[in-house]
Design an enzyme around this catalytic site. Structure first.
Site, short mmCIF file in Angstrom:
data_model
loop_
_atom_site.label_atom_id
_atom_site.label_comp_id
_atom_site.label_asym_id
_atom_site.label_seq_id
_atom_site.Cartn_x
_atom_site.Cartn_y
_atom_site.Cartn_z
N SER A 1 0.80 -1.23 0.00
CA SER A 1 0.00 0.00 0.00
C SER A 1 0.83 1.28 0.00
CB SER A 1 -0.95 0.02 1.19
OG SER A 1 -0.23 0.18 2.40
N LYS B 1 1.02 4.89 6.72
CA LYS B 1 0.34 5.66 5.68
C LYS B 1 0.84 7.09 5.68
CE LYS B 1 -2.46 2.14 5.04
NZ LYS B 1 -2.27 1.23 3.96
#
Length: 181
Positions: free
Chosen positions: A44, A87
């Site tokens: 990701s 993230k």
């Protein structure tokens, strides 16, 4: 008053034990309060971070500083706190994040970063626009179409108190050692 040890072998042994003990205590204090090692699992955050990378998190940066747009942060996954997510922050307290026609907008302006070149087809299940609550951040993976992030109700916005640290440097693989941006 401290008595001086006469035997030089015993004195040397005591000094070594004290030095090693102090080093161990210092290591755990630094690890607990200032730095932590994290393992990247998944894709990701590609191309910034790859599956199998190891990074150092700067805990002091989030404890004593402010989380800013562009920071890469680690936090526990809400449904399984033993699992960490890494993230990028794209919105902070008060920002309005919107997803319109495959593009992100923050406070009405298009999100322009190195990862905004592909149209977003993975829209998640939150209702846009999202106003980031006070004391929270909105996060996205750099691989925007392959990331579980704030677009999903299982992740949502992240409380600043839940951020474990800001990614500081990649330490593994050794040929990729260096600062992460």
């Amino acid at each position: 008053m401290v008595k001086r040890i006469a035997n030089p072998v015993v004195r040397s042994l005591v000094e070594w034990v004290l030095a090693i003990g102090l080093a161990v205590i210092l290591f755990f204090v630094l690890r607990m309060f200032l730095f932590r090692v994290a393992h990247v699992s998944g894709f990701s955050m590609m191309p910034t971070l790859s599956d199998g990378d190891r990074v150092i998190l700067n805990r002091a940066a989030v404890v004593f500083g402010t989380t800013r747009v562009g920071d890469i942060v680690a936090f526990p996954y809400p449904n399984n706190p033993s699992e960490y997510y890494i993230k990028r922050v794209i919105g902070v307290s008060g920002d309005v994040v919107d997803l319109i026609n495959g593009s992100f907008y923050v406070n009405g302006a298009p999100l322009v970063d190195a990862f905004s070149y592909d149209a977003i087809w993975s829209t998640g299940n939150v209702s846009f626009p999202v106003t980031v609550e006070e004391g929270h951040v909105f996060v996205l993976g750099d691989n925007r179409n392959s990331s579980k992030d704030s677009r999903y109700t299982t992740v949502g916005t992240i409380s600043n108190h839940d951020i474990l640290g800001r990614v500081l440097i990649r330490v593994w693989p050794i040929d990729s050692f260096g600062q992460v941006e």
